[in-house]
Scaffold this active site. Sequence first.
Site, PDB file in Angstrom:
ATOM      1  N   GLU A  67       0.782  -1.116  -0.161  1.00 52.29           N
ATOM      2  CA  GLU A  67       0.148   0.042   0.018  1.00 52.29           C
ATOM      3  C   GLU A  67       0.777   1.346   0.056  1.00 52.29           C
ATOM      4  OE1 GLU A  67      -1.929  -1.030   3.848  1.00 52.29           O
ATOM      5  OE2 GLU A  67      -1.133   0.775   4.701  1.00 52.29           O
TER       6      GLU A  67
ATOM      7  N   ARG B 255      -2.170  -7.677  13.223  1.00 50.74           N
ATOM      8  CA  ARG B 255      -2.039  -6.675  14.327  1.00 50.74           C
ATOM      9  C   ARG B 255      -1.019  -6.816  15.071  1.00 50.74           C
ATOM     10  NH1 ARG B 255      -7.328  -6.466  16.192  1.00 50.74           N
ATOM     11  NH2 ARG B 255      -7.972  -5.355  14.615  1.00 50.74           N
TER      12      ARG B 255
HETATM   13 ZN    ZN Z   1      -1.854  -1.298   6.224  1.00 54.57          ZN
END
Ligand code: ZN
Length: 356
Positions: free
Chosen positions: A79, A156
Amino acid sequence: MLGHLAHPNGDCQIAEGPYAGHTLSWLWAEHRELFGNCEGKEFPLLIKILDAKDDLSIQIHPNDEYAAEHENGSLGKTECWYVLDCEPDATIIVGQRAKDRAEAAQMIEEGRWDDMLNVLPIHKGDFFQIDSGTVHAIKTGTLILETQQSSDVTYRLYDYDRPGTDGNLRPLHIEQSLDCIDFDAQAPTDGTVTAPEVDGVTELESNPCYTVDRVRVNGSKTLDQRWPFMCLSVIDGEGTVCGDPVHKGSHLLAPSTVSSIDLEGKMELIISTCRPPVPKRSPTGRGVGRLLGQSCSHGEHIKCSPARAELAIDQTPRPVPASLWLVTTIKKQQGAPPLIKRESPSPYITNQGAYR
Ligand code: ZN
């Protein structure tokens, strides 16, 4: 037609024209010719505007190979972030400092996040490429336009030990994160854009997953459609795109049927596209048309910059998708729909907490 793009968790709707009311994923499934007959089950890009009112959790995405093996054949995620705006003292996390898995595991175990995480000050107009395997987090007071590979696989690493909306701590994925961190990657020191601006266009990033350009318009400007499609987001100012009025917050899709895009006004845009995948059919070009802005016909060879080399026919006869896609562009031009527009419901789409 952006905001959230065609991922099932954030599909978007076409605002006007012959396909008004349909979703982008529908258009992708039913009218692949509008995307230069690109292959792939899903629309390849996710474009989001994230308005972080809080520190988002510290995350990492796997690469395609790891995701395919461990996440039911999903894609990994690469990204990038363009900082639309931020508070004066805003920071961001990109990269980490542990030299190997053992050191990272120890830092995590001991909660030495300040030692481990690479925190950077940010400014409006900064840009960060986040390769898969990069530890990253958006922090409070940051408005970001994110372009990414269409995938949902996120591990996470740390959530600031705070409870989620249901009062419980959200699950962490420490082992997967350690598996995925690229310990050889160099953490950036800032997000200043150093790529040259050529005639208003700055190539922010180009990799096998996407190409992202910033385009500044002051007066009038024409962009050739060099791609199977282009996603345009007006991030500042106002003007017209192919005669249609647009303003900050307008998002458009230019399908492959649009051969050139006329921009007028005083505005700034982020334009994203994906690289054309290997074509299904013969890569030999037929017909006449324009390739990389130049007139050409069957058998002609076009020179181009190294960054575009794989798109053009060079001295060496090697497979190139560009010529095939050129024919598609020319053929579909007649009577094809013009730009497809979607206005986001509010000037910006805010992060709703799913990606906190
Ligand atoms: Zn990300």
